[in-house]
Design a protein around this motif. Structure first.
Motif: not given
Length: 695
Positions: A633-639, A654-665
């Motif tokens: 997951x990446x967020x950029x301000x004033x791009x 930026x963050x690491x994220x894991x998505x199993x189709x129902x939930x996200x970490x």
């Protein structure tokens, strides 16, 4: 007889009052409970490096010279002191011994003037000689360069024989005269309307080190003295200084011990010759192949110290790398000796200023060091004595910063002012794309000789508006991690969001108003840690009204939201228009200035933050089409760089994220440049967008 006696008495009164007036204006005295004359006060400016109208303030009281502490110092105090010195007013003042530490007594502390007092003694203060300060807190003033008409200068500041201000290296080798920076030459000091030399009797490498530091170079090297001896034998010389003795830690030649030649110095320095210095330039200023320099830097690995938030090369907030995480230094006991160690370690010269109080903006993350006390001889800041930091010791409002001496490169001619475009005769560059660290526009990417607008006249001539300060936005990474969740939102509730292009392209093919979109929601808390308010580029007259959401957009795209695969492929994206930039909350001592209600002014004040809550429209990424897996997951301000900032490298999170189709970490959220290069490699296969600069 009576009339004559009366006349004599009146004459005596006039004479006495004249004496009192002269003493009150030229030689002010401190107030006392009685009208008995107090000790005579004299004032002078001292220190280094400085012009004639600025310097450390020294006051002569009770037959002893001393200084004034900077506690509670104000511009009003500076006005009073500048008038003592014969100047009409003050334009500024300096704290933390900017002009060097004085010696002797600290005569005044907690001085509080209204600005109209005739004497500094009339201002409120703790009492003469009553101070809890050290000379690291000596105050200085910058006076307006305009003398009070008719001012009788009984406070002769410093005679022409008592200080050294300007120093230069004069190159004599034919190739060196044309090449910048000048790294070798005869050391000369400003004298009257010209330049004079220094006798090299007793001259050593420590003296050379000080001169090289002043010129912007980190180190000195041996010089061929015999060549210069032959050259100077044919020259007419004018010696000014001799017996120079530096320890090597001084930041200016005026701090060293030396003696002046008195009277006719043409026959001086019989057994010697002019002092000659050769300096080693830092990597940024070394001449030669730029590609080789880059390779050399890569071989050396990532540095453990950097500058952030400065407007120019060689200045900024000091950040150090510890335990794979970048952090700041607390300003307790921060001084020019420690600042110079940092400057030289980074390839610059000695320090011009050791700045305290987050003068280059507040940093983020840990504060790694406190009470750094370098001797000035250390090769690296990590060798200096310091105190391990605890959370209670310091805050980021106390982040230390520096300004370093850098070599003269002749680039000031590139400064751009408003101009009448009719006098532009030629286009010389087009397609310019800079990363921000280049020393010259010619070092940036550009079209070369293939100019795109060669024949367009002056219609597309570029210009700039320069500023000493700028905003610095960054996202509060932990809040993103804490607030991230998934929502399946019905399509009939997303018409406005679709109109503002906040859904993925596949939403156009959906069976409106039936069905739903899967949204990754999170809150964004955007802080302004810079030195100027963040204001939209466009004024209110050009903001766009959106009828559906019933609000104005001051910036079309304020933030980019992306979901990336580990190899960097973008699989989902979102964007946030700035429909309301305002001060949601501020630090304790900061007042809110911007509020969106009633078509109010938009912006983010220094020390405040704007909060976009997770439950408002478009504060999401549409992940309906994303398959289960591991992502970034990446967020950029004033791009799009629409608003100037002092530091763009901290605009990406930026963050690491894991998505199993129902939930996200969502985990390991951090600002893009907060970790070491090695830690970033461990963090992910693809490092994401570390910043929003042009690659």
């Amino acid at each position: 007889m009576g009339s004559c006696g009366t006349w004599a008495w009146q004459e005596l009164l006039v004479l006495l009052s004249s004496v009192w007036l002269w003493a009150g204006s030229g030689q002010p005295t401190p107030p006392g409970p009685t009208h008995t004359p107090g000790p005579q006060l004299k004032f002078r400016l001292a220190g280094y490096p400085r012009k004639h109208n600025e310097g450390r303030v020294e006051v002569f009281y009770n037959d002893e010279w001393g200084t004034i502490c900077d506690d509670d110092f104000t511009l009003a105090n500076a006005h009073v002191l500048c008038r003592h010195l014969g100047f009409v007013a003050a334009t500024g003042w300096a704290h933390s011994a900017k002009y060097g530490k004085g010696v002797g007594r600290i005569w005044l502390d907690n001085v509080n003037c209204a600005g109209g007092e005739k004497s500094i003694g009339d201002c409120k203060h703790r009492g003469w000689g009553n101070s809890d300060c050290s000379h690291e807190e000596d105050a200085g003033v910058i006076c307006k360069d305009e003398r009070i008409p008719g001012f009788k200068d009984s406070n002769v500041i410093e005679t022409e024989q008592s200080h050294v201000e300007e120093v230069r290296l004069r190159p004599v080798v034919s190739g060196a005269r044309r090449q910048l920076p000048v790294t070798e030459g005869i050391v000369e000091v400003r004298y009257k309307d010209g330049w004079a030399q220094i006798c090299d009797e007793g001259w050593d490498s420590q003296n050379s080190r000080v001169v090289c530091g002043m010129m912007g170079f980190p180190a000195e090297k041996k010089v061929n003295r015999n060549f210069y001896k032959l050259f100077t034998e044919r020259q007419q010389l004018n010696y000014r200084l001799h017996s120079v003795s530096c320890t090597g830690t001084e930041v200016h030649l005026s701090m060293c011990a030396f003696e002046f030649y008195r009277g006719n110095a043409s026959a001086a320095c019989g057994a010697g010759m002019p002092a000659v210095v050769s300096c080693v330039p830092g990597p940024l200023f070394a001449t030669g192949n730029a590609h080789k320099k880059k390779q050399r830097q890569q071989q050396q690995g990532q540095p453990r110290i950097r500058l952030k938030g400065g407007a120019k090369v060689g200045e900024g907030r000091v950040e150090v790398l510890k335990n794979s995480e970048w952090g700041t230094i607390c300003d307790d006991r921060w001084n020019l000796l420690s600042a110079s160690v940092v400057c030289r370690e980074l390839g610059f010269g000695s320090a011009k200023e050791a700045l305290t109080g987050a003068r280059m903006g507040q940093g983020t993350g840990p504060i790694h060091m406190n009470e750094v006390q370098c001797l000035g001889t250390e090769k690296t800041l990590w060798s200096c004595p310091l105190k391990n930091i605890t959370q209670e010791d310091c805050k980021h409002t106390e982040d230390a910063a520096i300004r370093c001496n850098i070599p003269y490169m002749g680039y000031e001619t590139l400064e751009t002012w408003y101009w009448d475009a009719s006098n532009v005769t030629e286009m010389v560059l087009s397609g310019v794309k800079c990363a921000g660290h280049e020393m010259s526009l010619s070092h940036c990417q550009h079209h070369g000789t293939s100019l795109n607008c060669r024949n367009t006249g002056t219609r597309f001539a570029a210009g700039v508006i320069c500023s000493e300060t700028a905003s610095d936005l960054l996202l509060h990474a932990p809040l993103v991690q804490e607030t991230a969740y998934i929502e399946d939102r019905p399509l009939h509730m997303l018409y406005c969001a679709a109109e503002e292009n906040c859904l993925s392209s596949s939403a156009r093919l959906a069976n409106w108003p039936y069905g739903h979109r899967r949204l990754l929601r999170f809150s964004s808390q955007i802080h302004n840690n810079g030195r100027a308010d963040f204001r939209p580029k466009a004024g209110r007259h050009s903001w766009v009204w959106h009828e559906c959401h019933r609000h104005y957009h001051s910036m079309d795209i304020f933030t980019h939201y992306d979901i990336l695969t580990p190899n960097g492929t973008k699989v989902a994206e979102g964007h946030k228009a700035s429909f309301c930039l305002e001060d949601t909350e501020c630090e304790e001592d900061v007042a809110k200035r911007y509020e969106c209600a009633n078509f109010g002014e938009q912006g983010i004040t220094v020390g405040c933050w704007d909060l976009y809550r997770h439950d408002i429209d478009c504060q999401w990424i549409d992940i309906t089409d994303v398959k289960p897996g591991n992502y970034i997951l990446q967020v950029v301000i004033n791009p799009n760089f629409e608003v100037a900032e002092s530091d763009f490298t901290n605009n990406a999170m930026k963050c690491n994220c894991k998505y199993d189709g129902h939930r996200i970490w969502v985990h390991s959220c951090h600002i893009g440049d907060a970790l070491s290069e090695e830690a970033n490699k461990r963090f992910e296969q693809y490092p994401g967008q570390l910043n929003n600069q042009i690659s």
